[in-house]
Design a protein around this motif. Structure first.
Motif, PDB file in Angstrom:
ATOM      1  N   GLY A 190       1.037  -1.190   0.101  1.00 61.08           N
ATOM      2  CA  GLY A 190      -0.088   0.029   0.179  1.00 61.08           C
ATOM      3  C   GLY A 190       0.831   1.144  -0.019  1.00 61.08           C
ATOM      4  O   GLY A 190       2.063   1.275  -0.550  1.00 61.08           O
ATOM      5  N   PHE A 191       0.166   2.250   0.547  1.00 58.23           N
ATOM      6  CA  PHE A 191       0.743   3.650   0.367  1.00 58.23           C
ATOM      7  C   PHE A 191       2.180   3.653   1.203  1.00 58.23           C
ATOM      8  O   PHE A 191       3.389   3.954   0.756  1.00 58.23           O
ATOM      9  N   ILE A 192       2.140   3.269   2.403  1.00 61.25           N
ATOM     10  CA  ILE A 192       3.317   3.228   3.177  1.00 61.25           C
ATOM     11  C   ILE A 192       4.258   2.168   3.001  1.00 61.25           C
ATOM     12  O   ILE A 192       5.355   2.561   3.088  1.00 61.25           O
ATOM     13  N   GLY A 193       3.860   1.289   2.587  1.00 60.60           N
ATOM     14  CA  GLY A 193       4.606  -0.119   2.095  1.00 60.60           C
ATOM     15  C   GLY A 193       5.249   0.432   0.903  1.00 60.60           C
ATOM     16  O   GLY A 193       6.562   0.074   0.788  1.00 60.60           O
ATOM     17  N   GLN A 194       4.717   1.135   0.010  1.00 60.95           N
ATOM     18  CA  GLN A 194       5.671   1.605  -1.328  1.00 60.95           C
ATOM     19  C   GLN A 194       6.621   2.678  -0.983  1.00 60.95           C
ATOM     20  O   GLN A 194       7.847   2.667  -0.982  1.00 60.95           O
ATOM     21  N   ILE A 195       6.091   3.750  -0.174  1.00 59.79           N
ATOM     22  CA  ILE A 195       6.820   5.081  -0.113  1.00 59.79           C
ATOM     23  C   ILE A 195       7.828   4.717   0.802  1.00 59.79           C
ATOM     24  O   ILE A 195       8.947   5.440   0.483  1.00 59.79           O
ATOM     25  N   ALA A 196       7.583   4.378   1.955  1.00 56.68           N
ATOM     26  CA  ALA A 196       8.521   4.321   3.307  1.00 56.68           C
ATOM     27  C   ALA A 196       9.392   3.305   3.425  1.00 56.68           C
ATOM     28  O   ALA A 196      10.351   3.278   3.944  1.00 56.68           O
ATOM     29  N   HIS A 197       9.051   1.926   2.444  1.00 59.99           N
ATOM     30  CA  HIS A 197       9.448   0.934   2.751  1.00 59.99           C
ATOM     31  C   HIS A 197      10.350   0.280   1.484  1.00 59.99           C
ATOM     32  O   HIS A 197      11.482   0.130   1.014  1.00 59.99           O
ATOM     33  N   LEU A 198       9.323  -0.156   0.715  1.00 58.93           N
ATOM     34  CA  LEU A 198       9.678  -0.763  -0.745  1.00 58.93           C
ATOM     35  C   LEU A 198      10.816   0.031  -1.577  1.00 58.93           C
ATOM     36  O   LEU A 198      11.777  -0.247  -1.964  1.00 58.93           O
ATOM     37  N   GLN A 257      16.757   3.263   8.583  1.00 61.07           N
ATOM     38  CA  GLN A 257      16.280   2.157   9.277  1.00 61.07           C
ATOM     39  C   GLN A 257      16.463   0.818   8.291  1.00 61.07           C
ATOM     40  O   GLN A 257      16.716  -0.363   8.795  1.00 61.07           O
ATOM     41  N   ALA A 258      16.204   0.880   7.015  1.00 63.65           N
ATOM     42  CA  ALA A 258      16.152  -0.295   5.989  1.00 63.65           C
ATOM     43  C   ALA A 258      17.399  -0.727   5.975  1.00 63.65           C
ATOM     44  O   ALA A 258      17.836  -1.912   6.141  1.00 63.65           O
ATOM     45  N   GLU A 259      18.468   0.377   5.849  1.00 62.66           N
ATOM     46  CA  GLU A 259      19.889  -0.088   5.779  1.00 62.66           C
ATOM     47  C   GLU A 259      20.497  -0.968   7.010  1.00 62.66           C
ATOM     48  O   GLU A 259      21.080  -1.811   6.794  1.00 62.66           O
ATOM     49  N   ALA A 260      19.877  -0.441   8.149  1.00 63.31           N
ATOM     50  CA  ALA A 260      20.461  -1.040   9.296  1.00 63.31           C
ATOM     51  C   ALA A 260      19.669  -2.415   9.475  1.00 63.31           C
ATOM     52  O   ALA A 260      20.459  -3.382   9.837  1.00 63.31           O
TER      53      ALA A 260
END
Length: 364
Positions: free
Chosen positions: A14-22, A313-316
């Motif tokens: 969804g929105f957060i899944g794509q924008i903030a994570h994927l 956060q993702a890199e960590a």
């Protein structure tokens, strides 16, 4: 191995899944997105095509049968975060989820126990811990606590009156599909809380656990709850006791195009201020200001580079799994926020019950 990459499965697009994570994970050189689970078929297909994700599945259970998936990023509506995470942990996958990890302390315990039983990395997405400005402020605070250059800490203030955290973000794929969930997920509030307060509790946990989490991170310690007044959602306050000083937790909401979140730490001879930016304002870390009092007064505003908490956060997470190092926002740490939020609401429940009894006594 030098060229080792972490194979990740994405659950929720969804929105957060794509924008903030994927969008972050696809650009990290040390990982690859090998699978996507998304209930909406058109969205699933379009997202997979855009990001060249080789395999897609309707459900997370189907994704967990994929032997190539080593770790999962879970971004689902809050009632489903806990049960999906539990399935993934039981299937032996490393996990990072959005916060909160679940709706209650008991639910969170189940997740932590599952991760510990299988020696898995389980991270909860309190991304503000990864904000470069917040980490700079923590280093400054640690140094001041040791040197006592500004004297002892007298008081701390955690203030969040929200605003617009989305910053008109765009670039994600949108479809008009409805999501059909197979069940209602886990309860969003503890069973001892009056049912009519459940949504209030869930909203508070979702937003303001960031602030309890931030205080604990900065001081490397937890607190006890001294006083609570949550009489109206738009303006609430709690008094928290640390070892040697107290803190206020001020929460609410008001019309604000920006984002009104400040953490301040008062010393005998100065003040450290952290101003958090909206969550989806990319590459603008928290602003830090250090005021030194005394005979010669000084204000310092150290600057960070252009960086984004979600990206860091993702890199960590990828590095933590690959290097087998402990996360700074592990599940077992995040469990404490569930306990503290429940303690806040237990005191509020007691306060309201006393107030109702007093009103009843006055009428009779």
């Amino acid at each position: 191995m030098k060229d080792r990459k972490l194979n990740i499965g994405m659950i929720g697009a969804g929105f957060i899944g794509q924008i903030a994570h994927l969008m972050n994970y696809v650009e990290i050189k040390d990982c690859r997105i090998v699978a996507l689970a998304e209930l909406r078929p058109l969205l699933r297909r379009k997202v997979a095509e855009r990001y060249n994700i080789p395999r897609t599945y309707e459900t997370h259970r189907e994704l967990l049968k994929d032997p190539e998936v080593e770790a999962v990023v879970i971004v689902t509506p809050r009632p489903y975060t806990g049960p999906v995470a539990l399935d993934c942990l039981n299937a032996g996958r490393h996990v990072i989820t959005e916060k909160p990890m679940a709706g209650t302390f008991e639910q969170g315990q189940r997740l932590v126990q599952a991760a510990q039983a299988r020696n898995l990395h389980y991270t909860v997405g309190y991304m503000k811990r990864y904000d470069e400005g917040v980490q700079l402020a923590k280093r400054i605070l640690d140094e001041l606590m040791v040197s006592q250059e500004l004297g002892p800490v007298l008081f701390a203030r955690a203030h969040c009156y929200m605003g617009d955290s989305f910053c008109n973000a765009y670039g994600h794929i949108v479809t008009d599909e409805k999501t059909n969930y197979p069940n209602d997920g886990w309860p969003i509030a503890p069973e001892w809380l009056p049912e009519e307060w459940a949504n209030e509790y869930a909203r508070f946990l979702n937003t303001y656990s960031h602030n309890t989490n931030m205080l604990r991170y900065l001081f490397d310690s937890t607190f006890s709850v001294e006083y609570v007044w949550f009489g109206q959602p738009a303006g609430r306050i709690a008094v928290l006791r640390f070892d040697g000083f107290v803190a206020s937790l001020e929460t609410g909401s008001s019309s604000n195009r920006g984002w009104d979140e400040i953490t301040e730490i008062y010393f005998a001879d100065g003040r450290l201020t952290i101003r958090n930016q909206p969550a989806l304002l990319r590459n603008v870390p928290a602003q830090v200001e250090l005021y030194k009092g005394g005979n010669v007064q000084e204000v310092r505003s150290p600057q960070c580079g252009w960086s984004w908490a979600f990206r860091r956060q993702a890199e960590a997470f990828v590095k933590d799994v690959l290097e087998k190092r402990e996360s700074i926002s592990s599940g077992i740490d995040a469990l404490e926020d569930l306990r503290l939020i429940e303690e806040l609401w237990r005191k509020e429940t007691d306060r309201r019950q006393i107030e109702h009894r007093q009103l009843y006594a006055e009428k009779t």
